[in-house]
Design a protein around this motif. Structure first.
Motif, mmCIF file in Angstrom:
data_model
loop_
_atom_site.group_PDB
_atom_site.id
_atom_site.type_symbol
_atom_site.label_atom_id
_atom_site.label_comp_id
_atom_site.label_asym_id
_atom_site.label_seq_id
_atom_site.Cartn_x
_atom_site.Cartn_y
_atom_site.Cartn_z
ATOM 1 N N TRP A 28 111.080 27.245 -10.003
ATOM 2 C CA TRP A 28 109.747 27.544 -9.580
ATOM 3 C C TRP A 28 109.270 28.680 -9.999
ATOM 4 C CZ3 TRP A 28 106.399 30.397 -7.095
ATOM 5 C CH2 TRP A 28 105.125 29.886 -6.446
ATOM 6 N N GLU A 32 106.084 29.229 -12.433
ATOM 7 C CA GLU A 32 104.890 30.113 -12.012
ATOM 8 C C GLU A 32 104.690 31.143 -13.172
ATOM 9 O OE1 GLU A 32 101.929 30.959 -9.464
ATOM 10 O OE2 GLU A 32 103.002 29.036 -9.806
ATOM 11 N N LEU A 114 104.467 38.705 -7.843
ATOM 12 C CA LEU A 114 105.010 37.476 -6.904
ATOM 13 C C LEU A 114 106.250 37.709 -6.751
ATOM 14 C CD1 LEU A 114 104.183 34.820 -5.690
ATOM 15 C CD2 LEU A 114 104.550 33.886 -7.931
ATOM 16 N N VAL A 116 109.511 35.935 -5.609
ATOM 17 C CA VAL A 116 110.199 34.263 -5.256
ATOM 18 C C VAL A 116 111.588 34.473 -4.863
ATOM 19 C CG1 VAL A 116 110.525 32.199 -6.213
ATOM 20 C CG2 VAL A 116 108.607 33.660 -7.087
ATOM 21 N N THR A 144 103.206 39.546 -3.220
ATOM 22 C CA THR A 144 103.136 38.007 -2.428
ATOM 23 C C THR A 144 104.273 37.353 -2.544
ATOM 24 O OG1 THR A 144 100.854 37.995 -3.354
ATOM 25 C CG2 THR A 144 101.761 35.915 -2.699
ATOM 26 N N THR A 146 106.778 34.247 -2.035
ATOM 27 C CA THR A 146 107.044 32.581 -1.804
ATOM 28 C C THR A 146 108.413 32.278 -1.533
ATOM 29 O OG1 THR A 146 105.243 32.234 -3.615
ATOM 30 C CG2 THR A 146 106.888 30.553 -3.228
#
Length: 170
Positions: A28, A32, A114, A116, A144, A146
């Motif tokens: 993923w 991204e 981001l 992850v 952020t 995820t």
């Protein structure tokens, strides 16, 4: 060129370990990073070796170097398993570290990044032995976050048997 860990533009930072959830998170994160045209930082955090407290003198640096080397090997193997040769368009860096995985990822991921991580499932005993990195990151990160779960086995059943939603696929 500065290493990706020092680049100030927003990054996709993915924490990996040897698990199905981490492989899905890595896949993923690669997608991204491509979509955002952002650098991808693949991080493996080894827990402090159990015998590190007993190490004196030159033994501790050797233990840490061994843990980092194993982290590099694991991250590169996961990249090969997940993406093979399809990474030429991704600005990629692998960073092996030693420490508490949740805290280390939170400290590394900056505001605007981001972060992850894989979201595997741990039972009660598993959470006692290995605290949840996902929960720690959710409570403390400035980035952020995820969390990527592996797909449920049932979602693969149709594609494995040649049917989808009860219909035969030609």
């Amino acid at each position: 060129m500065a290493p990706i860990s020092e680049v100030r533009e927003p990054r996709v930072v993915v924490g990996v370990r040897d698990s199905a959830a981490a492989r899905w998170a890595l896949a993923w994160a690669i997608g991204e990073a491509r979509l955002r045209r952002a650098p991808l930082l693949v991080v493996h955090v080894s827990s402090m070796p159990h015998n590190a407290g007993a190490a004196i003198g030159g033994a501790l640096p050797d233990l840490l170097a061994t843990a980092r080397a194993a982290g590099t090997v694991l991250a590169n193997r996961l990249l090969e398993d997940v993406a093979g040769d399809a990474l030429s368009d991704v600005r990629l860096s692998v960073l092996p570290l030693v420490g508490d995985p949740g805290r280390t990822l939170v400290d590394l991921a900056r505001e605007g990044d981001l972060l992850v991580i894989g979201a595997g499932s741990h039972g009660l005993v598993g959470r006692l032995v290995r605290p949840s990195v996902r929960r720690y990151c959710a409570r403390h990160t400035r980035a952020t976050l995820t969390c990527v779960r592996p797909p449920a086995l049932e979602s693969h059943t149709g594609s494995l048997t040649g049917t989808e939603h009860g219909h035969v696929i030609d």
